[in-house]
Design a protein around this motif. Structure first.
Motif, mmCIF file in Angstrom:
data_model
loop_
_atom_site.group_PDB
_atom_site.id
_atom_site.type_symbol
_atom_site.label_atom_id
_atom_site.label_comp_id
_atom_site.label_asym_id
_atom_site.label_seq_id
_atom_site.Cartn_x
_atom_site.Cartn_y
_atom_site.Cartn_z
ATOM 1 N N GLN A 36 0.842 -1.195 0.000
ATOM 2 C CA GLN A 36 0.000 0.000 0.000
ATOM 3 C C GLN A 36 0.876 1.243 0.000
ATOM 4 O O GLN A 36 1.908 1.277 0.684
ATOM 5 C CB GLN A 36 -0.920 0.015 1.220
ATOM 6 N N LYS A 38 0.347 5.145 0.851
ATOM 7 C CA LYS A 38 -0.590 6.119 1.404
ATOM 8 C C LYS A 38 -0.142 7.537 1.061
ATOM 9 O O LYS A 38 1.057 7.818 1.002
ATOM 10 C CB LYS A 38 -0.697 5.949 2.919
ATOM 11 N N SER A 39 -1.126 8.404 0.846
ATOM 12 C CA SER A 39 -0.829 9.797 0.497
ATOM 13 C C SER A 39 -1.624 10.731 1.408
ATOM 14 O O SER A 39 -2.604 10.325 2.042
ATOM 15 C CB SER A 39 -1.175 10.070 -0.971
ATOM 16 N N THR A 42 -5.478 11.093 0.277
ATOM 17 C CA THR A 42 -6.434 10.005 0.532
ATOM 18 C C THR A 42 -6.433 9.511 1.981
ATOM 19 O O THR A 42 -7.471 9.093 2.499
ATOM 20 C CB THR A 42 -6.127 8.805 -0.396
ATOM 21 N N ASP A 43 -5.269 9.546 2.645
ATOM 22 C CA ASP A 43 -5.166 8.945 3.978
ATOM 23 C C ASP A 43 -4.817 9.956 5.077
ATOM 24 O O ASP A 43 -4.813 9.599 6.256
ATOM 25 C CB ASP A 43 -4.109 7.833 3.979
ATOM 26 N N TYR A 45 -1.894 11.229 5.571
ATOM 27 C CA TYR A 45 -0.445 11.221 5.792
ATOM 28 C C TYR A 45 0.198 10.340 4.728
ATOM 29 O O TYR A 45 -0.464 9.497 4.118
ATOM 30 C CB TYR A 45 -0.095 10.702 7.198
ATOM 31 N N ALA A 46 1.489 10.546 4.521
ATOM 32 C CA ALA A 46 2.215 9.789 3.509
ATOM 33 C C ALA A 46 2.976 8.647 4.160
ATOM 34 O O ALA A 46 3.648 8.833 5.183
ATOM 35 C CB ALA A 46 3.182 10.704 2.759
ATOM 36 N N GLN A 49 3.597 0.999 2.943
ATOM 37 C CA GLN A 49 3.365 -0.214 3.722
ATOM 38 C C GLN A 49 4.089 -1.388 3.070
ATOM 39 O O GLN A 49 3.900 -1.665 1.889
ATOM 40 C CB GLN A 49 1.869 -0.514 3.816
ATOM 41 N N HIS A 67 -6.580 -7.409 0.012
ATOM 42 C CA HIS A 67 -5.523 -6.394 0.140
ATOM 43 C C HIS A 67 -4.241 -6.856 -0.545
ATOM 44 O O HIS A 67 -3.605 -6.088 -1.272
ATOM 45 C CB HIS A 67 -5.272 -6.126 1.624
ATOM 46 N N GLU A 81 4.398 -0.055 8.326
ATOM 47 C CA GLU A 81 4.380 1.197 7.573
ATOM 48 C C GLU A 81 5.649 1.999 7.844
ATOM 49 O O GLU A 81 6.090 2.097 8.995
ATOM 50 C CB GLU A 81 3.161 2.036 7.966
ATOM 51 N N THR A 83 6.920 5.809 7.302
ATOM 52 C CA THR A 83 6.388 7.127 6.957
ATOM 53 C C THR A 83 7.336 7.939 6.078
ATOM 54 O O THR A 83 6.906 8.840 5.371
ATOM 55 C CB THR A 83 6.074 7.936 8.227
#
Length: 205
Positions: A36, A38-39, A42-43, A45-46, A49, A67, A81, A83
């Protein structure tokens, strides 16, 4: 910063050019799959995963199966994750131990060995009888006196007492990478790493 998930193999020692014997830990690091990305949009935070270590499909829940299939990979045991990641990653990318080179310094996070409920001698290094402190008389490994009498009529918070020992998240910083074996996915770092053999560790570069 970049990182990878690994598994502690055990400890050994190697000799340097000067003939000095250096204790080191062997870690099986990766390969990890990006499951995954993340941005902020959309989430909130960046993050990236990563997933590591094969898991049986029958032991994987339905949502997790979807998933993993979305990332084009088989079910995995460990998800972590990161970051901050050095390079831009996309879904399905593979992260290998080639991320590191000899001479790098890394931080390793692991879960220390659980030792169960322990007394003050083992947990905090109290002396017991023979190195009498805290007022014990003939009770060997007893903690001794814990607090005052009429004031404050309680035991202060943070008093060193018996309790669960180990089984906690520990980070060891600035461990030097001594060797990288890309074909075997092995990383050799100087010094000790928390956890038992076979336990998961997180390596941050």
């Amino acid at each position: 910063m970049s990182g990878i998930i690994g598994k502690k193999v055990g400890m050994t020692s190697i000799f340097d050019e000067a003939g000095k014997n250096i204790p080191c830990t062997v870690i099986e690091a990766g390969p990890c799959v990006v499951t995954q990305v993340k941005s902020v949009e959309t989430d909130g935070y960046a993050a990236v995963q990563l997933a590591y270590d094969e898991k049986k499909e029958k032991n994987t829940s339905g949502p997790l199966k979807g998933h993993f299939s979305k990332a084009g990979t088989t079910p995995k045991k460990k998800l972590v994750e990161f970051t901050t990641f050095q390079d831009q990653k996309t879904l399905g990318d593979t992260i290998t131990v080639e991320l590191f080179v000899a001479g790098d310094f890394v931080d390793v996070v692991g879960t220390s060995k659980g030792k169960g409920f322990q007394g003050v001698v083992k947990r905090h290094g109290f002396g017991g009888v023979g190195m009498q402190t805290h007022g014990q008389h003939n009770r060997l490994r007893a903690p001794g006196s814990l607090g005052a009498s009429s004031w404050p009529s309680r035991v202060f918070k943070g008093m060193r007492m018996a309790g669960q020992t180990g089984n906690s998240r520990i980070k060891v910083q600035n461990l030097e990478v001594l060797k990288v074996y890309t074909e075997q996915n092995l990383l050799v770092v100087k010094g000790s790493v928390p956890g038992a053999k076979g336990s998961f560790v997180i390596i941050d570069k």
